[in-house]
Scaffold this active site. Structure first.
Site, PDB file in Angstrom:
ATOM      1  N   LEU A  66      13.400  67.365  30.069  1.00 31.77           N
ATOM      2  CA  LEU A  66      13.540  67.141  31.513  1.00 31.77           C
ATOM      3  C   LEU A  66      12.193  66.748  32.108  1.00 31.77           C
ATOM      4  CD1 LEU A  66      15.650  70.368  32.239  1.00 31.77           C
ATOM      5  CD2 LEU A  66      16.345  68.275  31.084  1.00 31.77           C
ATOM      6  N   ASP A  67      11.827  65.486  31.937  1.00 38.10           N
ATOM      7  CA  ASP A  67      10.498  65.024  32.322  1.00 38.10           C
ATOM      8  C   ASP A  67      10.558  64.224  33.623  1.00 38.10           C
ATOM      9  OD1 ASP A  67       7.801  64.553  32.206  1.00 38.10           O
ATOM     10  OD2 ASP A  67       7.950  62.874  30.823  1.00 38.10           O
ATOM     11  N   GLY A  68       9.663  64.525  34.565  1.00 40.21           N
ATOM     12  CA  GLY A  68       9.533  63.723  35.772  1.00 40.21           C
ATOM     13  C   GLY A  68       9.936  64.424  37.051  1.00 40.21           C
ATOM     14  N   ARG A  71       6.867  64.341  39.492  1.00 39.82           N
ATOM     15  CA  ARG A  71       6.614  62.964  39.930  1.00 39.82           C
ATOM     16  C   ARG A  71       7.675  62.491  40.918  1.00 39.82           C
ATOM     17  NH1 ARG A  71       5.749  60.314  34.150  1.00 39.82           N
ATOM     18  NH2 ARG A  71       6.437  62.401  33.519  1.00 39.82           N
ATOM     19  N   THR A 308      13.207  61.386  29.580  1.00 40.83           N
ATOM     20  CA  THR A 308      13.114  60.482  30.727  1.00 40.83           C
ATOM     21  C   THR A 308      11.661  60.109  31.017  1.00 40.83           C
ATOM     22  OG1 THR A 308      13.218  62.481  32.085  1.00 40.83           O
ATOM     23  CG2 THR A 308      15.248  61.244  31.817  1.00 40.83           C
TER      24      THR A 308
END
Length: 363
Positions: A66-68, A71, A308
Site C-alpha cells: 500500500l504505497d503512496g 503522497r 502502487t
C-alpha cells in the site's frame, strides 16, 4: 377584515411549504431510484467482466504493497493521516472485487518493522488507525463477515503494543470459523525477519527431535552400512563353499581376511547401537522445514504482487514467496487504485501464466 387576510396568507404559506417538502421528497426518491438503477447496472457489468476474465486462469494469491498514502495527502492538501484513511477505502473496494472474482488469498503489507523508525506521533496515529479498523472488522456488516473471510495477522506481533496485539488476536479468534477466503495482514513484518524466524524454529525443532532419538538409543551421525557390493561377494563365496569348490591358500587367506573385517564391522555397529536393523540418523534441516516455519506458511506462494506509485522495489516484503510471481506496478497512488488496475494485473498474469507453470515444474 384584517383577520381574514392574515388567515388566508398563513394558509397560503403553509400550502407552499407543504408543496416544497413534497417536491423535495419526490426528488430524493427519484434520485434514490436512479442511484439504485445505476448501482445495479454497474454490478451486472462488473459480473460480466469477471465472467470474461474467468475464462483464463485466475490467481489464487494476490498481495498488495500500500504505497503512496502520504503522497496522496500532500497532493490534495489533506490533513495528516487522511491519506491512510482514503487508502483504507480503496483497500475495502479492492478486496470486494478480489473476492467476487474468486481470489482466495489476499495479503496486504500494512506495517513494516522499519516503519517503527518513523516519527513517534506518526507511528501512534497509524497504530490507533489500525486498532480502529480491526475493531471495525468484527462488526456484522463488515466485508469480513459478508464474504466469510478468515483474518490472520502475520509478523512479529510481539513488537506491537498490548492494545493492538490483543485486538488482532481477538479478530483472528472471531473469524476462525470463516473459510471462504483468507486475508493476511502483515504488521511488524519484514521478509528477512521471517526467514530468520523460520531458521531458528527449524533448528529448535531439530534439536528436540535429536534429544528424543538419543533417549530412544538412536545414534546421530553418518549412516554406517555394509555396501551391497561386499554383501554380494560374500554371498557368492558362501555358495561356492556349499558346492564343494576348492580354493587355494591365497584365496583362503583373502576369505579369512574379509570375514574378519566383516566381524569387526558388525561388532563395532553393535557397540554403537546400529545393529539389528538400526541405522544412524543424519541431522539435516530441509527446505520443507524452513517453509513450514515461515509466518506465511499457511498460504501458497504469491501469484501477483501489486505495488502502487510505479515503484518496483519489494521493500523486504515476501522475498521468499514471490520467486515465481508477477510484479505489477501501476503509477497510481494507493488511494487512487481501482478496478481497472486489478483487471490489468490479472490480464498480465494470464499472459505470463504458461511461463510461471513451466518454472514451477522445473523447481
Amino acid at each position: 377584515m384584517d383577520v381574514q387576510v392574515s388567515n388566508s396568507s398563513f394558509t397560503l404559506q403553509k400550502s407552499t411549504v407543504f408543496r416544497l417538502n413534497s417536491g423535495k421528497k419526490m426528488e430524493n426518491q427519484s434520485y434514490s431510484l436512479v442511484g439504485r438503477l445505476c448501482g445495479s447496472s454497474i454490478s451486472y457489468m462488473r459480473k460480466f467482466l469477471f465472467d470474461v476474465l474467468s475464462v483464463g486462469p485466475i490467481p489464487n494469491h494476490i498481495a498488495f504493497i500500500l504505497d503512496g498514502n502520504r503522497r496522496y495527502a500532500r497532493k490534495w492538501k489533506l490533513g495528516e493521516g487522511m491519506g491512510h484513511r482514503a487508502g483504507f477505502l480503496s483497500l475495502v473496494s479492492l478486496m470486494k472485487y478480489c473476492y467476487e472474482l474468486g481470489i482466495k488469498y489476499i495479503t496486504i503489507y500494512a506495517f513494516s518493522i522499519d516503519n517503527f523508525r518513523r516519527k513517534p506521533h506518526e507511528v501512534k496515529y497509524l497504530m490507533d488507525l489500525m486498532l480502529e479498523k480491526i475493531e471495525g472488522m468484527l462488526k456484522e456488516e463488515s466485508i469480513v463477515n459478508q464474504y466469510g473471510v478468515r483474518v490472520y495477522f502475520i509478523g512479529n506481533l510481539k513488537l506491537l503494543n498490548d492494545t493492538v496485539r490483543n485486538a488482532a488476536e481477538k479478530a483472528m479468534k472471531a473469524t476462525a470459523k470463516n473459510n471462504r477466503s483468507i486475508l493476511l495482514i502483515c504488521v511488524a513484518y519484514t521478509s528477512t525477519d521471517e526467514i530468520v524466524h523460520a531458521a531458528q524454529e527449524s533448528c529448535e525443532q531439530l534439536c528436540d527431535e535429536m534429544q528424543a532419538l538419543k533417549l530412544n538409543g538412536t545414534r546421530l551421525g553418518k549412516v554406517s552400512e555394509i555396501t551391497e557390493e561386499k554383501e554380494e561377494k560374500l554371498e557368492e563365496k558362501k555358495q561356492g563353499e556349499a558346492n564343494g569348490e576348492k580354493q587355494d591358500d591365497d584365496s583362503k587367506g583373502k576369505h579369512e581376511e574379509t570375514s574378519n573385517e566383516k566381524l569387526e564391522e558388525k561388532s563395532e555397529e553393535k557397540q554403537n547401537g546400529i545393529g539389528n536393523g538400526m541405522k544412524e540418523v543424519q541431522p539435516i534441516i530441509k527446505l520443507s522445514d524452513i517453509e513450514r516455519n515461515m509466518y506465511m506458511g499457511l498460504a501458497p506462494d504469491v501469484d501477483i504482487l501489486v505495488r502502487t506509485s510505479g515503484e518496483t522495489r519489494l521493500s523486504n516484503f515476501l522475498l521468499w514467496q514471490t520467486w515465481n510471481g508477477l510484479l505489477y506496478s501501476p503509477k497510481a497512488l494507493w488511494p487512487e487504485i481501482s478496478l481497472e488496475h486489478l483487471v490489468w494485473a490479472i490480464l498480465n498474469f494470464q499472459r505470463a501464466h504458461p511461463l510461471f507453470e513451466k518454472r514451477k515444474k522445473q523447481f
